[in-house]
Design a protein around this motif. Structure first.
Motif, PDB file in Angstrom:
ATOM      1  N   THR A  97       0.818  -1.175  -0.041  1.00 60.53           N
ATOM      2  CA  THR A  97       0.282  -0.013   0.043  1.00 60.53           C
ATOM      3  C   THR A  97       0.940   1.417  -0.152  1.00 60.53           C
ATOM      4  O   THR A  97       1.900   1.321   0.977  1.00 60.53           O
ATOM      5  N   MET A  98       0.531   2.010  -1.032  1.00 58.81           N
ATOM      6  CA  MET A  98       1.188   3.227  -0.925  1.00 58.81           C
ATOM      7  C   MET A  98       0.861   4.276   0.375  1.00 58.81           C
ATOM      8  O   MET A  98      -0.299   4.185   0.609  1.00 58.81           O
ATOM      9  N   VAL A  99       1.917   5.135   0.711  1.00 57.17           N
ATOM     10  CA  VAL A  99       1.735   6.062   1.731  1.00 57.17           C
ATOM     11  C   VAL A  99       0.432   6.793   1.715  1.00 57.17           C
ATOM     12  O   VAL A  99      -0.474   7.219   2.270  1.00 57.17           O
ATOM     13  N   GLY A 100       0.096   7.591   0.484  1.00 52.37           N
ATOM     14  CA  GLY A 100      -0.655   8.416   0.049  1.00 52.37           C
ATOM     15  C   GLY A 100      -2.119   7.953  -0.331  1.00 52.37           C
ATOM     16  O   GLY A 100      -3.113   8.681  -0.389  1.00 52.37           O
ATOM     17  N   ALA A 101      -2.146   6.607  -0.599  1.00 47.19           N
ATOM     18  CA  ALA A 101      -3.294   6.047  -0.999  1.00 47.19           C
ATOM     19  C   ALA A 101      -4.209   5.567   0.134  1.00 47.19           C
ATOM     20  O   ALA A 101      -4.118   4.444   0.652  1.00 47.19           O
ATOM     21  N   VAL A 102      -5.117   6.573   0.554  1.00 44.29           N
ATOM     22  CA  VAL A 102      -5.982   6.574   1.865  1.00 44.29           C
ATOM     23  C   VAL A 102      -7.210   6.314   1.175  1.00 44.29           C
ATOM     24  O   VAL A 102      -7.995   7.266   0.510  1.00 44.29           O
ATOM     25  N   SER A 103      -7.931   5.013   1.436  1.00 48.12           N
ATOM     26  CA  SER A 103      -9.399   4.947   1.110  1.00 48.12           C
ATOM     27  C   SER A 103     -10.392   5.881   1.697  1.00 48.12           C
ATOM     28  O   SER A 103     -10.165   5.959   2.765  1.00 48.12           O
ATOM     29  N   PRO A 104     -11.351   6.325   0.811  1.00 48.87           N
ATOM     30  CA  PRO A 104     -12.373   7.072   1.338  1.00 48.87           C
ATOM     31  C   PRO A 104     -13.017   6.279   2.398  1.00 48.87           C
ATOM     32  O   PRO A 104     -13.322   5.130   2.372  1.00 48.87           O
ATOM     33  N   ILE A 105     -13.730   7.135   3.361  1.00 51.22           N
ATOM     34  CA  ILE A 105     -14.459   6.450   4.341  1.00 51.22           C
ATOM     35  C   ILE A 105     -16.009   7.394   4.382  1.00 51.22           C
ATOM     36  O   ILE A 105     -16.006   8.379   4.344  1.00 51.22           O
ATOM     37  N   SER A 106     -16.902   6.171   4.720  1.00 51.55           N
ATOM     38  CA  SER A 106     -18.466   6.997   4.663  1.00 51.55           C
ATOM     39  C   SER A 106     -18.476   7.533   6.110  1.00 51.55           C
ATOM     40  O   SER A 106     -17.956   7.276   6.823  1.00 51.55           O
ATOM     41  N   ARG A 107     -19.523   8.503   6.030  1.00 50.48           N
ATOM     42  CA  ARG A 107     -19.775   9.321   7.245  1.00 50.48           C
ATOM     43  C   ARG A 107     -20.469   8.268   8.321  1.00 50.48           C
ATOM     44  O   ARG A 107     -20.035   8.084   9.357  1.00 50.48           O
ATOM     45  N   PRO A 108     -21.230   7.121   7.983  1.00 52.56           N
ATOM     46  CA  PRO A 108     -21.562   6.318   8.922  1.00 52.56           C
ATOM     47  C   PRO A 108     -20.584   5.399   9.531  1.00 52.56           C
ATOM     48  O   PRO A 108     -20.178   5.180  10.715  1.00 52.56           O
ATOM     49  N   ALA A 109     -19.440   4.969   8.539  1.00 55.33           N
ATOM     50  CA  ALA A 109     -18.221   4.182   9.057  1.00 55.33           C
ATOM     51  C   ALA A 109     -17.491   4.982  10.111  1.00 55.33           C
ATOM     52  O   ALA A 109     -16.933   4.632  11.019  1.00 55.33           O
ATOM     53  N   ALA A 110     -17.286   6.453   9.738  1.00 53.43           N
ATOM     54  CA  ALA A 110     -16.594   7.315  10.498  1.00 53.43           C
ATOM     55  C   ALA A 110     -17.352   7.399  12.036  1.00 53.43           C
ATOM     56  O   ALA A 110     -16.679   7.378  12.823  1.00 53.43           O
ATOM     57  N   ILE A 111     -18.577   7.576  11.960  1.00 53.26           N
ATOM     58  CA  ILE A 111     -19.343   7.633  13.189  1.00 53.26           C
ATOM     59  C   ILE A 111     -19.064   6.398  14.007  1.00 53.26           C
ATOM     60  O   ILE A 111     -18.729   6.390  15.417  1.00 53.26           O
ATOM     61  N   ALA A 112     -19.093   5.070  13.322  1.00 56.92           N
ATOM     62  CA  ALA A 112     -18.977   4.114  14.155  1.00 56.92           C
ATOM     63  C   ALA A 112     -17.539   3.718  14.725  1.00 56.92           C
ATOM     64  O   ALA A 112     -17.348   3.411  15.755  1.00 56.92           O
ATOM     65  N   ALA A 113     -16.535   4.357  13.983  1.00 58.26           N
ATOM     66  CA  ALA A 113     -15.223   4.155  14.488  1.00 58.26           C
ATOM     67  C   ALA A 113     -14.819   5.321  15.654  1.00 58.26           C
ATOM     68  O   ALA A 113     -14.388   4.824  16.419  1.00 58.26           O
ATOM     69  N   MET A 114     -15.541   6.441  15.464  1.00 57.65           N
ATOM     70  CA  MET A 114     -15.434   7.398  16.477  1.00 57.65           C
ATOM     71  C   MET A 114     -16.055   6.573  17.944  1.00 57.65           C
ATOM     72  O   MET A 114     -15.549   6.775  19.143  1.00 57.65           O
TER      73      MET A 114
END
Length: 310
Positions: free
Chosen positions: A2-19
């Motif tokens: 995986t390249m350092v700059g290759a960051v997969s986008p994340i959906s808002r529900p997934a971000a809320i779940a992570a938080m």
């Protein structure tokens, strides 16, 4: 690889779940840390916890095949770890020894307020009045959750065994944590969360180990002569949960949620602590705690709805 700059986008529900996941980790690990302080000095415990966390994070980075950035980028990125877990916990864990867990939780709940103010002062971010009101409601909710223990008068909770020095250290650690969130919010989109967290905590561990050497040499803290296996295991597990897993999830969440709103999820930490106490310790919950939890959840949902309108 995986390249350092290759960051997969994340959906808002997934971000809320992570938080919410990160808040759950912090809520459960805070009680574990308080218990481990019975066997270890604050800097000794912090060193053990961060060592376990850093080991797990780099192992995960290796398994995920994450490529390291350039040396210059690594140094610049890892320097944010000097704020948290470095300085934030270097002053926060000793502060926890000098104050009560409830005092520490309430003071730490001010972090989203600090984040909003810093975003405004440093970057000129626009702060909506309704968002400020929602944050304040959540902070009041945290106070009720943390201080209104069943069977204990509310005034007794406020006049606990906390000290001014301990509360001051917790407040300073909370300010460092808020600065860390502001700095990390701009880095979260540049590299995988596990790599960012590993770099930051490696720098934090280096700082904490240096401080441990200083306090031991000065005689301010003594290394334990004997440690039981159960206490060592408690320290290691709490380190993985409180640092590796919690910060990793938080960095994932920052990919889909602004820093100002992300800080508000921290107010749910004591709610998860209560849930853990009910499930694992058979503790009971009082009416004021229920009301406080309701305020926290209401404030969080309010901010989420306001952000959706923007």
């Amino acid at each position: 690889m995986t390249m350092v700059g290759a960051v997969s986008p994340i959906s808002r529900p997934a971000a809320i779940a992570a938080m919410l996941g990160s808040a759950a980790c912090w809520g459960s690990a805070t009680v574990m840390t308080k218990g481990a302080l019975d066997a270890f000095g604050p800097f000794t415990l912090l060193s053990i916890q961060l060592s376990a966390s850093v080991s797990v994070l780099w192992l995960a980075a290796l398994l995920f095949g994450v490529r390291l950035p350039s040396f210059r980028t690594s140094i610049r990125t890892s320097s944010t770890g000097l704020l948290e877990p470095g300085l934030a916990y270097a002053v926060g864990v000793p502060g926890l020894v000098l104050t009560t867990a409830s005092n520490a939780t309430v003071i730490a709940s001010l972090e989203p307020v600090f984040i909003l103010l810093l975003a405004w002062l440093l970057f000129g971010a626009t702060i909506r009045r309704l968002s400020i009101l929602a944050v304040l409601l959540s902070v009041i909710g945290v106070a009720l959750v943390s201080l209104a223990y069943p069977g204990i008068p509310l005034q007794s909770a406020f006049s606990g065994s906390g000290t001014l020095e301990g509360d001051g250290l917790i407040l300073l650690g909370t300010l460092f944590a808020a600065l860390y969130v502001i700095a990390s919010s701009r880095l979260a989109h540049t590299m995988p969360a596990v790599l960012l967290t590993a770099l930051q905590q490696t720098a934090g561990l280096a700082l904490v180990l240096s401080l441990l050497c200083c306090v031991v040499i000065q005689g301010w803290e003594a290394l334990p002569e004997r440690v039981t296996t159960s206490m060592l295991l408690l320290a290691l597990v709490s380190g993985v949960i409180q640092y590796a897993l919690a910060f990793w999830l938080y960095m994932v969440g920052l990919k889909g949620i602004p820093a100002g709103m992300a800080g508000l999820f921290l107010t749910t930490t004591p709610i998860f602590g209560i849930i853990g106490g009910i499930i694992f310790l058979g503790e009971q919950i009082g009416l004021l705690q229920i009301a406080g939890a309701g305020l926290v959840i209401f404030g969080l949902c309010w901010v989420l709805s306001l952000e959706r309108e923007v």
